[in-house]
Design an enzyme around this catalytic site. Structure first.
Site, PDB file in Angstrom:
ATOM      1  N   SER A 196       1.627  -7.151  -3.902  1.00  0.00           N
ATOM      2  CA  SER A 196       2.329  -6.374  -2.883  1.00  0.00           C
ATOM      3  C   SER A 196       1.977  -4.891  -2.943  1.00  0.00           C
ATOM      4  O   SER A 196       2.376  -4.119  -2.067  1.00  0.00           O
ATOM      5  CB  SER A 196       3.843  -6.547  -3.037  1.00  0.00           C
ATOM      6  N   HIS A 197       1.233  -4.467  -3.978  1.00  0.00           N
ATOM      7  CA  HIS A 197       0.845  -3.068  -4.102  1.00  0.00           C
ATOM      8  C   HIS A 197      -0.675  -2.902  -4.130  1.00  0.00           C
ATOM      9  O   HIS A 197      -1.177  -1.843  -4.517  1.00  0.00           O
ATOM     10  CB  HIS A 197       1.453  -2.462  -5.373  1.00  0.00           C
TER      11      HIS A 197
ATOM     12  N   ASP B 268       7.130  -7.757  -1.529  1.00  0.00           N
ATOM     13  CA  ASP B 268       7.167  -9.170  -1.904  1.00  0.00           C
ATOM     14  C   ASP B 268       7.837 -10.012  -0.826  1.00  0.00           C
ATOM     15  O   ASP B 268       7.425 -11.151  -0.574  1.00  0.00           O
ATOM     16  CB  ASP B 268       7.890  -9.343  -3.238  1.00  0.00           C
TER      17      ASP B 268
END
Length: 339
Positions: free
Chosen positions: A48-49, A189
């Site tokens: 998610s990053h 997420d």
């Protein structure tokens, strides 16, 4: 197509990130600073990053929210404090510029603080605190975001995901690091669950009517929850105060209003602290390290793992083998090259 993936080298992830950002108008110095943390996120399997974050970065650029060539301005507030005005650019370049003063002052005084104002911040916080730990210092970082999260007992958003991160340097080993949102889960997420059509666990979010939901789409359009009930809620409020009100910057509700419904990267401030174990240890820094290692050994010796160990294991795999990216996400990133 579902379930298919591509494998990329870390250099390829970095180059693609720089290209996507510069094609969309980002100045080169900002693009390289941002690509560095996106590559680190993908490398450590923090999906998610990683490359996913380019989607919101480009949306922010195309909507004209962020200043793509902003030049951060450093101000010496005091012997222990430094401020960097990011001038409504992304935070990564501002941190790189302010870190030098932060670390120098920590070595001189034992503790120092860096306030970054007027910045767009999208990444995890562990890149900041790990960079501080690499200097032999203890790091602490925290920041608000957009108001997506309800307080414990409430159903309307007040807080951001409000992450906090900490790093303790260790000789000959990865630092002890934790980095977590004070929400039940990171916003990204939930978005990744939405993209894949997967359900989310109960306890992550409420729908628009304030009811618990397993539907990621309803969660995105509803309200997220804090972790640990009132405990996470109190920590989140603390982060709003320290990372916003204390340093003269926006709280998450203000950041949400500033966004105006565009869906850009949150804009606010960031507070970072550095501590020097050698100075604060009173001549017993080595003893302090021994005590820390004894505690770490007591944790791992019973089969428990240290925070971020999964990330460090993933890092070693990615350095050896490259990173695996789902084809739909990879295609979405490649579309960002089209103007």
């Amino acid at each position: 197509m579902a379930g298919e993936s591509v494998t990329l080298t870390l250099d390829a992830v970095h180059s693609l990130s720089v290209e996507v950002l510069t094609v969309n108008g980002m100045a080169s110095d900002h693009a390289h600073a941002i690509a560095k943390v996106i590559t680190a996120g993908q490398r450590d399997e923090c999906d998610s990053h990683g490359l996913y974050r380019l989607i919101v970065c480009v949306r922010t650029l195309r909507e004209g929210k962020v200043v793509p060539d902003a030049q951060p301005v450093i101000e010496d507030i005091s012997a222990a404090a430094t401020r960097v005005d990011a001038k409504f650019g992304y935070s990564q370049l501002a941190f790189e510029m302010g870190k030098v003063s932060l670390c120098e002052k920590a070595r001189q005084l034992g503790v120092s603080v860096l306030a970054i104002n007027n910045c767009f911040h999208f990444s995890a916080l562990w890149p900041e605190v790990e960079a501080i730990a690499e200097e032999g210092l203890v790091g602490l970082a925290l920041t608000p975001s957009h108001s997506w999260v309800a307080p414990a007992g409430g159903t309307r958003p007040v807080f951001g995901t409000n992450p906090i991160a900490f790093a303790w340097p260790r000789s000959g080993s990865h630092p002890f690091v934790f980095d977590f949102a004070t929400s039940a889960i990171a916003r990204g997420d939930i978005e990744l669950h939405r993209r894949s059509g997967a359900k989310i666990p109960l306890g992550w979010a409420l729908d628009g009517d304030g009811n618990p939901t397993e539907d990621a789409e309803k969660a995105i359009n509803g309200t997220m929850l804090t972790f640990g009930g009132h405990k996470g809620s109190a920590l989140s409020a603390m982060i709003e105060l320290l990372g916003g009100a204390l340093i003269g910057d926006m709280l998450s509700m203000e950041s949400q209003r500033f966004d105006g419904g565009v869906g850009a990267t949150p804009c606010h401030g960031e507070l970072i602290l550095a501590f020097d174990p050698k100075m604060l240890g009173g001549g017993n820094a080595e003893l302090g390290q021994q005590r820390a290692e004894e505690m770490f050994g007591a944790i791992t010796g019973q089969g428990a793992r240290l925070p971020s160990q999964r990330r460090f294991d993933a890092r070693e795999r990615s350095i050896r083998n490259g990173v695996v990216v789902p084809v739909p996400l990879y295609q979405d990133v490649l579309k960002l090259l089209e103007r």
